[in-house]
Design a protein around this motif. Structure first.
Motif, PDB file in Angstrom:
ATOM      1  N   LEU A   1       0.846  -1.188   0.000  1.00 47.80           N
ATOM      2  CA  LEU A   1       0.000   0.000   0.000  1.00 47.80           C
ATOM      3  C   LEU A   1       0.885   1.244   0.000  1.00 47.80           C
ATOM      4  CD1 LEU A   1      -3.101   0.739   0.388  1.00 47.80           C
ATOM      5  CD2 LEU A   1      -2.507   1.095   2.790  1.00 47.80           C
ATOM      6  N   PRO A   2       0.592   2.234  -0.855  1.00 45.57           N
ATOM      7  CA  PRO A   2       1.388   3.471  -0.824  1.00 45.57           C
ATOM      8  C   PRO A   2       1.371   4.111   0.555  1.00 45.57           C
ATOM      9  CG  PRO A   2      -0.033   3.407  -2.768  1.00 45.57           C
ATOM     10  CD  PRO A   2      -0.431   2.253  -1.916  1.00 45.57           C
ATOM     11  N   GLN A   3       2.449   4.788   0.908  1.00 47.90           N
ATOM     12  CA  GLN A   3       2.561   5.378   2.240  1.00 47.90           C
ATOM     13  C   GLN A   3       1.457   6.392   2.506  1.00 47.90           C
ATOM     14  OE1 GLN A   3       6.480   6.924   2.965  1.00 47.90           O
ATOM     15  NE2 GLN A   3       7.465   4.908   2.880  1.00 47.90           N
ATOM     16  N   ALA A   4       1.101   7.178   1.499  1.00 50.08           N
ATOM     17  CA  ALA A   4       0.036   8.162   1.692  1.00 50.08           C
ATOM     18  C   ALA A   4      -1.281   7.475   2.020  1.00 50.08           C
ATOM     19  CB  ALA A   4      -0.113   9.035   0.446  1.00 50.08           C
ATOM     20  N   ALA A   5      -1.539   6.345   1.369  1.00 54.01           N
ATOM     21  CA  ALA A   5      -2.777   5.611   1.643  1.00 54.01           C
ATOM     22  C   ALA A   5      -2.735   4.967   3.023  1.00 54.01           C
ATOM     23  CB  ALA A   5      -2.997   4.548   0.564  1.00 54.01           C
ATOM     24  N   ALA A   6      -1.555   4.527   3.470  1.00 53.01           N
ATOM     25  CA  ALA A   6      -1.445   3.963   4.820  1.00 53.01           C
ATOM     26  C   ALA A   6      -1.720   5.037   5.869  1.00 53.01           C
ATOM     27  CB  ALA A   6      -0.057   3.361   5.019  1.00 53.01           C
ATOM     28  N   ARG A   7      -1.208   6.242   5.649  1.00 50.15           N
ATOM     29  CA  ARG A   7      -1.505   7.344   6.578  1.00 50.15           C
ATOM     30  C   ARG A   7      -2.999   7.670   6.548  1.00 50.15           C
ATOM     31  NH1 ARG A   7       3.463   9.292   4.409  1.00 50.15           N
ATOM     32  NH2 ARG A   7       2.318  10.595   2.942  1.00 50.15           N
ATOM     33  N   ARG A   8      -3.586   7.595   5.379  1.00 49.05           N
ATOM     34  CA  ARG A   8      -5.019   7.857   5.255  1.00 49.05           C
ATOM     35  C   ARG A   8      -5.826   6.814   6.042  1.00 49.05           C
ATOM     36  NH1 ARG A   8      -7.672  12.251   3.380  1.00 49.05           N
ATOM     37  NH2 ARG A   8      -5.931  12.394   1.913  1.00 49.05           N
ATOM     38  N   LEU A   9      -5.405   5.565   5.989  1.00 47.09           N
ATOM     39  CA  LEU A   9      -6.108   4.528   6.736  1.00 47.09           C
ATOM     40  C   LEU A   9      -6.076   4.828   8.229  1.00 47.09           C
ATOM     41  CD1 LEU A   9      -7.551   1.851   7.061  1.00 47.09           C
ATOM     42  CD2 LEU A   9      -5.334   0.695   6.880  1.00 47.09           C
ATOM     43  N   ARG A  10      -4.933   5.311   8.730  1.00 46.34           N
ATOM     44  CA  ARG A  10      -4.857   5.658  10.148  1.00 46.34           C
ATOM     45  C   ARG A  10      -5.869   6.753  10.490  1.00 46.34           C
ATOM     46  NH1 ARG A  10      -3.797   2.760  13.858  1.00 46.34           N
ATOM     47  NH2 ARG A  10      -5.918   3.415  14.289  1.00 46.34           N
ATOM     48  N   THR A  11      -6.000   7.746   9.590  1.00 45.34           N
ATOM     49  CA  THR A  11      -6.962   8.828   9.813  1.00 45.34           C
ATOM     50  C   THR A  11      -8.384   8.304   9.757  1.00 45.34           C
ATOM     51  OG1 THR A  11      -5.420  10.419   8.826  1.00 45.34           O
ATOM     52  CG2 THR A  11      -7.716  11.092   9.002  1.00 45.34           C
ATOM     53  N   ILE A  12      -8.660   7.404   8.834  1.00 49.31           N
ATOM     54  CA  ILE A  12     -10.007   6.830   8.728  1.00 49.31           C
ATOM     55  C   ILE A  12     -10.364   6.087  10.006  1.00 49.31           C
ATOM     56  CG2 ILE A  12     -11.390   5.103   7.517  1.00 49.31           C
ATOM     57  CD1 ILE A  12      -9.893   5.881   4.956  1.00 49.31           C
ATOM     58  N   LEU A  13      -9.455   5.264  10.491  1.00 49.95           N
ATOM     59  CA  LEU A  13      -9.735   4.485  11.694  1.00 49.95           C
ATOM     60  C   LEU A  13      -9.920   5.383  12.910  1.00 49.95           C
ATOM     61  CD1 LEU A  13      -7.258   1.498  11.250  1.00 49.95           C
ATOM     62  CD2 LEU A  13      -9.702   1.553  10.779  1.00 49.95           C
ATOM     63  N   ASP A  14      -9.166   6.474  12.971  1.00 53.10           N
ATOM     64  CA  ASP A  14      -9.232   7.354  14.133  1.00 53.10           C
ATOM     65  C   ASP A  14     -10.416   8.314  14.083  1.00 53.10           C
ATOM     66  OD1 ASP A  14      -6.974   6.204  15.166  1.00 53.10           O
ATOM     67  OD2 ASP A  14      -5.607   7.768  14.465  1.00 53.10           O
ATOM     68  N   SER A  15     -10.735   8.852  12.876  1.00 51.35           N
ATOM     69  CA  SER A  15     -11.686   9.969  12.801  1.00 51.35           C
ATOM     70  C   SER A  15     -12.828   9.778  11.810  1.00 51.35           C
ATOM     71  CB  SER A  15     -10.928  11.251  12.437  1.00 51.35           C
ATOM     72  OG  SER A  15      -9.875  11.509  13.343  1.00 51.35           O
ATOM     73  N   TYR A  16     -12.662   8.968  10.780  1.00 53.49           N
ATOM     74  CA  TYR A  16     -13.685   8.852   9.740  1.00 53.49           C
ATOM     75  C   TYR A  16     -14.009   7.392   9.447  1.00 53.49           C
ATOM     76  CZ  TYR A  16     -12.611  13.763   8.852  1.00 53.49           C
ATOM     77  OH  TYR A  16     -12.422  15.127   8.979  1.00 53.49           O
ATOM     78  N   PRO A  17     -14.407   6.603  10.441  1.00 49.01           N
ATOM     79  CA  PRO A  17     -14.687   5.180  10.182  1.00 49.01           C
ATOM     80  C   PRO A  17     -15.813   4.960   9.183  1.00 49.01           C
ATOM     81  CG  PRO A  17     -15.473   5.830  12.360  1.00 49.01           C
ATOM     82  CD  PRO A  17     -14.651   6.973  11.852  1.00 49.01           C
TER      83      PRO A  17
END
Length: 378
Positions: free
Chosen positions: A77-93
């Motif tokens: 997974l691209p690094q930007a998408a991995a960071r996005r997943l962290r944001t989704i799990l934390d704030s935008y499930p």
């Protein structure tokens, strides 16, 4: 008393506390707090409890080590998408289903650290399980097999169907095979369920009923009704619930065309009203057509320019606004961006705050746009 001695004594301390020190005296352990056996037990338990918190020497393992996780040949997974997943799990499930579906299409491999939290989410969110199983692939199945809490993943379809799964004795593997068959040939899946139903154990039957519920068909009603005499009470109970749901579903008329219904409700209510809100909420979680989403956006823009008729209309407008941001196609973004610019000009000239926050809608649309764009990177 050494740390290993304390740890070895823990089971005895617990059993002594349960039956009482008068019936099971403690072994001698040197000087203690007086001659009171209860006080000695508490002192020993405090020491043992501290040792358990701090840690203990590893126990000798005599069994066979588990097989390592299977390799995953897919690109990382691209690094930007991995960071996005962290944001989704934390704030935008709420955007996780859309993100997982996009990752499944893109064919990326997730960082291993994200597998446990995603498996935990899948325990309660059954809507993401099919995409989650495809995204986690064989490493996810390997991890799920090691934990009873995550075994639900073993009943989801593999990337490639394996006939031996259906022919084997593992109930999860049998359900997994039929789940994959539903994706490639639903009619063949239904035939297989009917033909081999009587020979299946209750655990397999329950898993198959879950698939029938996930992929309902009008022809399933009579089959499920015939299961109300199944030997297993749990299967009978599940079949009763499923039969009722299928009957209600078959009795309902097909859902109206989204754009036509939005236009009708806007005309009937002269703008954004309760009936429109209720309809929009029933269609959340599914992709909306471009034209229908634009009708809602224009209705919100018109409402923002006039006074509300009721106190609850502000809340309704906010709900519809968020639903548009979550479900509308990203092709409406330019229209929303134009409205944000118009509101900025109006605020500069009139000094009034906008009654409909299109800037918030634009921010969510941009979040989704960037979320999907990051998965198109190579």
């Amino acid at each position: 008393m050494t740390v290993p001695d304390v740890m070895d004594d823990w089971a005895h301390l617990v059993s002594t506390a349960l039956v009482g020190t008068d019936r099971r005296p403690l072994p001698a352990a040197g000087p203690g707090p007086g001659a009171d056996p209860a006080a000695q037990l508490l002192a020993r338990a405090a020491l043992a409890g501290l040792a358990r918190r701090v840690g203990r020497p590893p126990e000798r393992f005599e069994g066979a080590l588990p097989q390592p996780a299977p390799p995953d040949p897919r690109p990382a997974l691209p690094q930007a998408a991995a960071r996005r997943l962290r944001t989704i799990l934390d704030s935008y499930p709420k955007y996780l289903p859309e993100w997982l579906a996009a990752v499944r299409r893109a064919g990326f491999r997730l960082p291993a650290a994200y597998l446990p939290p995603l498996l935990d989410i899948g325990r309660t969110n059954m809507l993401i399980r099919a995409d989650l199983a495809a995204v986690l692939a064989e490493p996810g199945r390997w991890l799920a097999a090691a934990s009873g809490n995550w075994r639900y993943l073993l009943r989801e379809a593999r990337a490639e169907a394996r006939p031996e799964d259906w022919q084997g004795a593992d109930p999860d593997a049998r359900v997994c095979y039929v789940a994959g068959l539903y994706l490639s040939d639903p009619q063949a899946a239904r035939r297989l369920i009917r033909q081999d139903w009587a020979a299946q154990r209750a655990a397999v039957k329950l898993g198959l009923l879950a698939l029938v519920s996930r992929y309902p068909d009008p022809d399933d009603v009579s089959f499920v009704q015939g299961l109300l005499k199944d030997p297993s009470k749990q299967v009978r109970d599940e079949a009763t619930l499923l039969a009722g749901g299928l009957e209600r579903r078959s009795a309902k008329p097909p859902p109206p065309d989204f754009t036509a219904e939005v236009a009708r409700l806007l005309a009937a209510n002269r703008g954004v009203g309760r009936d429109l809100h209720n309809f929009v909420m029933t269609r959340s979680g599914e992709p909306w057509p471009h034209d229908g989403a634009l009708l809602l956006i224009d209705a919100l823009a018109e409402r923002g320019g006039r006074a509300a008729k009721a106190a609850w209309s502000d809340w309704i407008a906010e709900q519809v606004q968020t639903a548009v941001a979550d479900n509308a196609p990203l092709t409406v973004r330019d229209r929303v961006a134009g409205l944000v610019a118009d509101q900025a000009v109006a605020a500069a000239l009139e000094g009034a705050a906008p009654r409909v926050d299109f800037a918030a809608m634009l921010a969510l649309l941009d979040f989704r746009r960037d979320m999907l764009a990051e998965l198109r990177l190579s």
